[in-house]
Design a protein around this motif. Structure first.
Motif, short mmCIF file in Angstrom:
data_model
loop_
_atom_site.label_atom_id
_atom_site.label_comp_id
_atom_site.label_asym_id
_atom_site.label_seq_id
_atom_site.Cartn_x
_atom_site.Cartn_y
_atom_site.Cartn_z
N ALA A 160 0.94 -1.38 0.00
CA ALA A 160 0.03 0.00 -0.08
C ALA A 160 0.90 1.35 0.00
CB ALA A 160 -1.05 -0.08 0.99
N LEU A 161 1.94 1.21 0.64
CA LEU A 161 2.79 2.39 0.83
C LEU A 161 3.49 2.57 -0.40
CD1 LEU A 161 4.68 2.35 4.20
CD2 LEU A 161 2.89 3.97 3.35
N ALA A 162 3.97 1.30 -1.15
CA ALA A 162 4.67 1.47 -2.15
C ALA A 162 3.67 2.00 -3.57
CB ALA A 162 5.23 0.21 -2.58
N GLY A 163 2.54 1.78 -3.27
CA GLY A 163 1.66 1.92 -4.36
C GLY A 163 0.96 3.64 -4.26
N ARG A 164 1.33 4.08 -3.13
CA ARG A 164 0.58 5.58 -2.94
C ARG A 164 1.23 6.42 -3.88
NH1 ARG A 164 2.10 7.69 2.21
NH2 ARG A 164 0.46 9.35 2.08
N SER A 165 0.32 7.57 -4.43
CA SER A 165 0.63 8.49 -5.38
C SER A 165 1.06 9.40 -4.52
CB SER A 165 -0.52 8.80 -6.41
OG SER A 165 -1.49 9.37 -5.61
N ARG A 166 1.22 10.61 -5.12
CA ARG A 166 2.07 11.91 -4.38
C ARG A 166 0.58 12.42 -3.31
NH1 ARG A 166 6.43 14.48 -7.87
NH2 ARG A 166 7.95 12.59 -7.90
N ASP A 167 -0.41 12.36 -3.89
CA ASP A 167 -1.47 12.84 -3.26
C ASP A 167 -2.15 12.02 -2.05
OD1 ASP A 167 -3.11 10.87 -4.34
OD2 ASP A 167 -4.41 12.44 -5.29
N GLY A 168 -1.46 10.83 -1.70
CA GLY A 168 -1.72 9.93 -0.66
C GLY A 168 -2.61 8.88 -1.10
N SER A 169 -3.19 8.87 -2.22
CA SER A 169 -4.22 7.86 -2.70
C SER A 169 -3.38 6.48 -3.35
CB SER A 169 -5.11 8.37 -3.73
OG SER A 169 -4.41 8.76 -4.85
N ALA A 170 -4.22 5.73 -3.30
CA ALA A 170 -3.74 4.27 -3.65
C ALA A 170 -3.64 4.33 -5.42
CB ALA A 170 -4.39 2.93 -3.24
N THR A 171 -2.67 3.64 -6.10
CA THR A 171 -2.53 3.59 -7.53
C THR A 171 -2.50 2.37 -7.94
OG1 THR A 171 -0.19 3.85 -7.53
CG2 THR A 171 -0.98 5.86 -7.61
N PRO A 172 -3.40 2.29 -8.98
CA PRO A 172 -3.93 0.74 -9.25
C PRO A 172 -2.50 0.04 -9.65
CG PRO A 172 -4.73 2.22 -10.88
CD PRO A 172 -4.24 3.04 -9.63
N ASP A 173 -2.35 -0.95 -9.55
CA ASP A 173 -1.02 -1.92 -10.20
C ASP A 173 -1.57 -2.66 -11.23
OD1 ASP A 173 1.02 -3.79 -10.65
OD2 ASP A 173 1.13 -4.50 -8.45
N PRO A 174 -0.85 -2.27 -12.35
CA PRO A 174 -1.23 -2.59 -13.82
C PRO A 174 -1.07 -4.17 -13.89
CG PRO A 174 0.60 -1.31 -13.95
CD PRO A 174 0.40 -1.23 -12.41
N GLU A 175 -0.18 -4.69 -12.79
CA GLU A 175 0.24 -6.35 -12.92
C GLU A 175 -0.93 -6.82 -12.15
OE1 GLU A 175 2.86 -7.70 -14.46
OE2 GLU A 175 3.05 -5.53 -15.11
N ASP A 176 -1.70 -6.33 -11.36
CA ASP A 176 -2.64 -6.97 -10.90
C ASP A 176 -4.08 -7.34 -11.54
OD1 ASP A 176 -1.33 -7.37 -8.53
OD2 ASP A 176 -2.47 -5.74 -7.34
N PRO A 177 -4.52 -8.38 -11.66
CA PRO A 177 -5.89 -8.65 -12.04
C PRO A 177 -6.85 -7.83 -11.52
CG PRO A 177 -5.24 -10.46 -11.06
CD PRO A 177 -4.08 -9.70 -10.83
#
Length: 181
Positions: A160-177
């Motif tokens: 979750a921390l690695a996927g956070r965008s600069r505004d603090g929201s989660a960014t989708p992982d393109p590898e995840d189905p």
């Protein structure tokens, strides 16, 4: 906090589909929140050794969705029950996965990145279920994962921390189905 999500704004549009698919499959839903404070630390709790599911493991805030409850309403309720804090918004999806509990019941877990308000320095811990709680930065999470026999939720917090965008929201992982696929 009121709105179509029954407990969180914005109401993630995929919540309706996830809940519907779980219901059709006869799977009980569980919600979890990766809470990140302004310092970028994640809140984790260590489960008591006597609890039925995952005794002694580190966990994020969350729990079972009650009959007739929306995912957002369940998330808001669990956050309030376990910490005394109030859910402000769901910032994004982190993971959706199925697992079997010790009771043999299949569960669908929906974990999100969420923002809460309240006195973040003084969580109201459910002492009958948890023995400690901490805010942990990325380095402390990695150390904890390396020393824990069961690091599933610690690893989820790190993702979750690695996927956070600069505004603090989660960014989708393109590898995840897509969830449910």
């Amino acid at each position: 906090m009121n709105g179509p999500g029954g407990g969180c704004v914005p109401h993630p549009p995929e919540f309706e589909r996830i809940l519907s698919e779980a219901s059709e499959a006869g799977v009980r839903c569980v919600v979890g929140a990766v809470l990140v404070n302004p310092l970028g630390e994640v809140f984790l709790q260590r489960r008591a050794p006597h609890v039925r599911l995952f005794p002694g493991c580190w966990d994020i805030v969350g729990g079972h969705v009650e009959e007739g409850e929306t995912l957002c309403a369940a998330l808001a309720r669990e956050i309030e029950e376990e910490t005394g804090w109030r859910l402000v918004r769901v910032d994004g999806m982190v993971d959706v996965f199925d697992w079997n509990g010790g009771d043999g019941e299949r569960k669908r877990e929906i974990d999100v990145l969420a923002t809460v308000e309240g006195d973040l320095t003084r969580p109201r811990i459910e002492r009958d279920k948890f023995v400690e709680a901490r805010w942990l930065d990325e380095a402390a999470l990695r150390d904890l994962a390396a020393s824990s026999a069961e690091s599933g939720m610690i690893d989820l917090a790190l993702r979750a921390l690695a996927g956070r965008s600069r505004d603090g929201s989660a960014t989708p992982d393109p590898e995840d189905p897509a969830p449910g696929s």
